[in-house]
Scaffold this motif. Structure first.
Motif, PDB file in Angstrom:
ATOM      1  N   GLY A   1       0.781  -1.224   0.000  1.00 43.63           N
ATOM      2  CA  GLY A   1       0.000   0.000   0.000  1.00 43.63           C
ATOM      3  C   GLY A   1       0.814   1.276   0.000  1.00 43.63           C
ATOM      4  O   GLY A   1       0.268   2.360  -0.220  1.00 43.63           O
ATOM      5  N   ALA A   2       2.113   1.201   0.251  1.00 49.38           N
ATOM      6  CA  ALA A   2       2.958   2.400   0.265  1.00 49.38           C
ATOM      7  C   ALA A   2       3.239   2.847  -1.166  1.00 49.38           C
ATOM      8  O   ALA A   2       3.296   2.028  -2.084  1.00 49.38           O
ATOM      9  CB  ALA A   2       4.259   2.129   0.996  1.00 49.38           C
ATOM     10  N   GLN A   3       3.417   4.145  -1.347  1.00 46.62           N
ATOM     11  CA  GLN A   3       3.646   4.703  -2.666  1.00 46.62           C
ATOM     12  C   GLN A   3       5.123   4.998  -2.942  1.00 46.62           C
ATOM     13  O   GLN A   3       5.598   4.798  -4.050  1.00 46.62           O
ATOM     14  CB  GLN A   3       2.837   5.998  -2.828  1.00 46.62           C
ATOM     15  N   ASP A   4       5.835   5.507  -1.942  1.00 48.19           N
ATOM     16  CA  ASP A   4       7.223   5.898  -2.187  1.00 48.19           C
ATOM     17  C   ASP A   4       8.147   4.694  -2.100  1.00 48.19           C
ATOM     18  O   ASP A   4       7.899   3.760  -1.336  1.00 48.19           O
ATOM     19  CB  ASP A   4       7.666   6.978  -1.194  1.00 48.19           C
ATOM     20  N   PRO A   5       9.233   4.686  -2.885  1.00 47.00           N
ATOM     21  CA  PRO A   5      10.183   3.568  -2.851  1.00 47.00           C
ATOM     22  C   PRO A   5      11.045   3.627  -1.601  1.00 47.00           C
ATOM     23  O   PRO A   5      12.121   4.232  -1.587  1.00 47.00           O
ATOM     24  CB  PRO A   5      11.009   3.779  -4.121  1.00 47.00           C
ATOM     25  N   ALA A   6      10.569   3.019  -0.549  1.00 50.66           N
ATOM     26  CA  ALA A   6      11.276   3.028   0.733  1.00 50.66           C
ATOM     27  C   ALA A   6      10.784   1.863   1.570  1.00 50.66           C
ATOM     28  O   ALA A   6       9.698   1.326   1.348  1.00 50.66           O
ATOM     29  CB  ALA A   6      11.045   4.345   1.475  1.00 50.66           C
ATOM     30  N   THR A   7      11.593   1.462   2.516  1.00 48.54           N
ATOM     31  CA  THR A   7      11.169   0.416   3.448  1.00 48.54           C
ATOM     32  C   THR A   7      10.233   1.010   4.489  1.00 48.54           C
ATOM     33  O   THR A   7      10.059   2.238   4.570  1.00 48.54           O
ATOM     34  CB  THR A   7      12.374  -0.203   4.162  1.00 48.54           C
ATOM     35  N   GLY A   8       9.656   0.142   5.307  1.00 46.42           N
ATOM     36  CA  GLY A   8       8.913   0.618   6.447  1.00 46.42           C
ATOM     37  C   GLY A   8       9.853   1.133   7.524  1.00 46.42           C
ATOM     38  O   GLY A   8      11.070   0.943   7.446  1.00 46.42           O
ATOM     39  N   PRO A   9       9.324   1.809   8.536  1.00 47.83           N
ATOM     40  CA  PRO A   9      10.181   2.318   9.618  1.00 47.83           C
ATOM     41  C   PRO A   9      10.878   1.180  10.351  1.00 47.83           C
ATOM     42  O   PRO A   9      10.323   0.084  10.512  1.00 47.83           O
ATOM     43  CB  PRO A   9       9.188   3.045  10.537  1.00 47.83           C
ATOM     44  N   PHE A  10      12.100   1.448  10.791  1.00 46.98           N
ATOM     45  CA  PHE A  10      12.835   0.471  11.571  1.00 46.98           C
ATOM     46  C   PHE A  10      12.228   0.363  12.976  1.00 46.98           C
ATOM     47  O   PHE A  10      11.645   1.333  13.484  1.00 46.98           O
ATOM     48  CB  PHE A  10      14.302   0.875  11.692  1.00 46.98           C
ATOM     49  N   PRO A  11      12.370  -0.779  13.623  1.00 48.84           N
ATOM     50  CA  PRO A  11      11.872  -0.936  14.999  1.00 48.84           C
ATOM     51  C   PRO A  11      12.522   0.065  15.951  1.00 48.84           C
ATOM     52  O   PRO A  11      13.652   0.520  15.735  1.00 48.84           O
ATOM     53  CB  PRO A  11      12.264  -2.371  15.356  1.00 48.84           C
ATOM     54  N   ASP A  12      11.803   0.406  17.007  1.00 47.05           N
ATOM     55  CA  ASP A  12      12.297   1.391  17.972  1.00 47.05           C
ATOM     56  C   ASP A  12      13.643   0.997  18.577  1.00 47.05           C
ATOM     57  O   ASP A  12      14.464   1.866  18.904  1.00 47.05           O
ATOM     58  CB  ASP A  12      11.272   1.596  19.096  1.00 47.05           C
ATOM     59  N   ALA A  13      13.887  -0.295  18.732  1.00 47.04           N
ATOM     60  CA  ALA A  13      15.126  -0.763  19.366  1.00 47.04           C
ATOM     61  C   ALA A  13      16.363  -0.451  18.528  1.00 47.04           C
ATOM     62  O   ALA A  13      17.482  -0.519  19.037  1.00 47.04           O
ATOM     63  CB  ALA A  13      15.052  -2.263  19.639  1.00 47.04           C
TER      64      ALA A  13
ATOM     65  N   GLU B   1      19.407   8.819  10.683  1.00 45.06           N
ATOM     66  CA  GLU B   1      18.580   9.975  10.329  1.00 45.06           C
ATOM     67  C   GLU B   1      17.193   9.571   9.841  1.00 45.06           C
ATOM     68  O   GLU B   1      16.178   9.937  10.422  1.00 45.06           O
ATOM     69  CB  GLU B   1      19.299  10.801   9.260  1.00 45.06           C
ATOM     70  N   ALA B   2      17.103   8.798   8.762  1.00 46.54           N
ATOM     71  CA  ALA B   2      15.792   8.464   8.190  1.00 46.54           C
ATOM     72  C   ALA B   2      15.073   7.374   8.972  1.00 46.54           C
ATOM     73  O   ALA B   2      13.846   7.321   8.979  1.00 46.54           O
ATOM     74  CB  ALA B   2      15.963   8.028   6.734  1.00 46.54           C
ATOM     75  N   GLU B   3      15.846   6.486   9.620  1.00 45.45           N
ATOM     76  CA  GLU B   3      15.304   5.335  10.351  1.00 45.45           C
ATOM     77  C   GLU B   3      14.472   4.437   9.439  1.00 45.45           C
ATOM     78  O   GLU B   3      13.541   3.774   9.848  1.00 45.45           O
ATOM     79  CB  GLU B   3      14.487   5.783  11.568  1.00 45.45           C
ATOM     80  N   ARG B   4      14.829   4.437   8.185  1.00 41.90           N
ATOM     81  CA  ARG B   4      14.318   3.545   7.145  1.00 41.90           C
ATOM     82  C   ARG B   4      15.216   3.731   5.937  1.00 41.90           C
ATOM     83  O   ARG B   4      15.991   4.697   5.859  1.00 41.90           O
ATOM     84  CB  ARG B   4      12.859   3.857   6.795  1.00 41.90           C
ATOM     85  N   LEU B   5      15.136   2.841   4.968  1.00 46.91           N
ATOM     86  CA  LEU B   5      15.953   2.949   3.761  1.00 46.91           C
ATOM     87  C   LEU B   5      15.141   3.614   2.671  1.00 46.91           C
ATOM     88  O   LEU B   5      14.048   3.165   2.337  1.00 46.91           O
ATOM     89  CB  LEU B   5      16.423   1.572   3.301  1.00 46.91           C
ATOM     90  N   VAL B   6      15.669   4.702   2.113  1.00 51.08           N
ATOM     91  CA  VAL B   6      14.996   5.428   1.045  1.00 51.08           C
ATOM     92  C   VAL B   6      15.938   5.533  -0.150  1.00 51.08           C
ATOM     93  O   VAL B   6      17.159   5.360  -0.029  1.00 51.08           O
ATOM     94  CB  VAL B   6      14.574   6.844   1.507  1.00 51.08           C
ATOM     95  N   MET B   7      15.368   5.835  -1.302  1.00 50.67           N
ATOM     96  CA  MET B   7      16.189   6.066  -2.487  1.00 50.67           C
ATOM     97  C   MET B   7      16.962   7.374  -2.329  1.00 50.67           C
ATOM     98  O   MET B   7      16.511   8.320  -1.690  1.00 50.67           O
ATOM     99  CB  MET B   7      15.307   6.143  -3.729  1.00 50.67           C
ATOM    100  N   ASN B   8      18.121   7.420  -2.928  1.00 49.09           N
ATOM    101  CA  ASN B   8      18.953   8.632  -2.959  1.00 49.09           C
ATOM    102  C   ASN B   8      19.363   9.109  -1.568  1.00 49.09           C
ATOM    103  O   ASN B   8      19.575  10.310  -1.350  1.00 49.09           O
ATOM    104  CB  ASN B   8      18.217   9.767  -3.685  1.00 49.09           C
TER     105      ASN B   8
END
Length: 365
Positions: free
Chosen positions: A167-179, A272-279
């Motif tokens: 369901g996500a639109q942008d090319p990125a992973t979901g947020p990383f776990p809080d730990a 910084e992003a706490e997930r993997l994004v493009m660029n």
């Protein structure tokens, strides 16, 4: 006898290169109708005079330390690794997989695991160009440039087709776990009375970058492997005569180089992003080339040059926000710094060498 003392080569040549780049940059700013003095004051104010500005400056500098060290290690082995951008991208993939699929109990353990994963993925991406150079004679510059584009395509495919949440639109992973979330400078240094580094992305990874500087210095100048890398870089023929394997040194140096580039993802992806994004790399792999050139491939020089480029990045953002000076002008300033510290290095070096030779003759008489 050297034409110029080592300290002059390490300090004066980069310093005069920066001054020349600053003069030309000031002329460009004048040409577009702005005041160079006011622009410099605004850059200093925005990048250095507030804790939040320092936070952004150190965040950018962290990226440039890792990529600068990446290029420096390869330089010592007489290789020009232009693949830091792609190696950092693939390192980010390793960091993301470690954070998403391993149930870490605490950020300290997660950081150690992600460090291993990021370095391993970055080194693995550098291995193929290293092997092609060592065994097939393929030029490392060509192969590493090609692998930057391949890395971008691989990362795009993985993010769009495999790791993107449903369901996500942008090319990125979901947020990383809080730990896996790393402490920011704001969390580390703020008190109940004073908020420091408010909103800045600088995080604990900066200290890991400092440790990497020390580790690279120890490796290159205090270990047998470092001696072999430097010996191979000075003369392949002499290295062969001394029993040093060119294939082994080429591969090992590039593995270390790629691993250092992969570690940059700890700052951008985990910190910084706490997930993997493009660029996420945003060109830091290429800035690392300028950082290594200005820092003379020495970890201390790389650290100082990374701070300078971090200042330029954050200061440039302030200029774009508060003046009519376009953000792209900072790219022009960076290009001028690269031009004078790299392509036009002898334009600064040769007059200084003549000056020191004249001083020696004067002292001799």
């Amino acid at each position: 006898m050297d034409k110029m003392p080592a300290w002059a080569d390490a300090v004066l040549v980069p310093l005069f290169s920066i001054v020349l780049a600053a003069i030309l940059s000031a002329l460009v700013i004048l040409a577009i109708g702005e005041s160079p003095v006011e622009a410099f004051k605004l850059m200093v104010e925005g990048a250095l005079m507030r804790s939040a500005g320092w936070g952004y400056t150190l965040y950018y500098a962290t990226n440039f330390i890792f990529t600068g060290l990446c290029v420096s290690v390869a330089f010592h082995a007489r290789m020009f690794n232009i693949g830091g951008e792609g190696q950092a991208m693939i390192g980010g993939l390793g960091v993301a997989l470690a954070c998403l699929y391993i149930p870490w109990p605490h950020w300290t353990v997660a950081l150690m695991g992600a460090t291993v994963a990021g370095a391993a993925f970055g080194a693995a991406w550098a291995f193929i160009p290293a092997y092609l150079q060592a065994k097939r004679g393929s030029h490392i510059v060509i192969t590493t440039i090609m692998f930057n584009f391949i890395a971008a395509a691989v990362l795009n495919y993985v993010l769009v087709n495999i790791l993107r949440p449903p369901g996500a639109q942008d090319p990125a992973t979901g947020p990383f776990p809080d730990a896996t979330h790393l402490p920011t400078f704001q969390q580390m240094f703020s008190t109940a009375e004073t908020a420091m580094f408010r909103g800045a992305p600088a995080n604990v990874t900066f200290f890991l970058a400092v440790i990497a500087c020390v580790a690279v210095w120890l490796l290159i100048w205090r270990t047998r492997l470092g001696y072999e890398i430097r010996a191979f870089g000075h003369s392949e023929t002499a290295a062969r005569y001394a029993g040093i394997s060119p294939v082994r040194i080429t591969v090992i140096a590039m593995l270390i180089s790629g691993g250092l580039a992969g570690l940059m993802a700890l700052n951008t992806t985990m910190g910084e992003a706490e997930r993997l994004v493009m660029n996420a790399t945003e060109g830091a792999g290429f800035i690392g080339i300028a950082v290594a050139l200005m820092g003379r491939s020495h970890p201390l020089g790389v650290f100082l040059a990374a701070l300078l480029f971090g200042f330029l990045y954050q200061g440039g953002a302030e200029l774009a926000l508060w003046t009519n000076i376009p953000r792209e002008l900072i790219t022009v300033i960076q290009a001028l710094v690269i031009l004078f510290t790299g392509a036009l290095d002898n334009m600064v070096r040769m007059p200084l060498e003549k000056l020191f030779l004249a001083m020696r003759r004067g002292n001799a008489t």
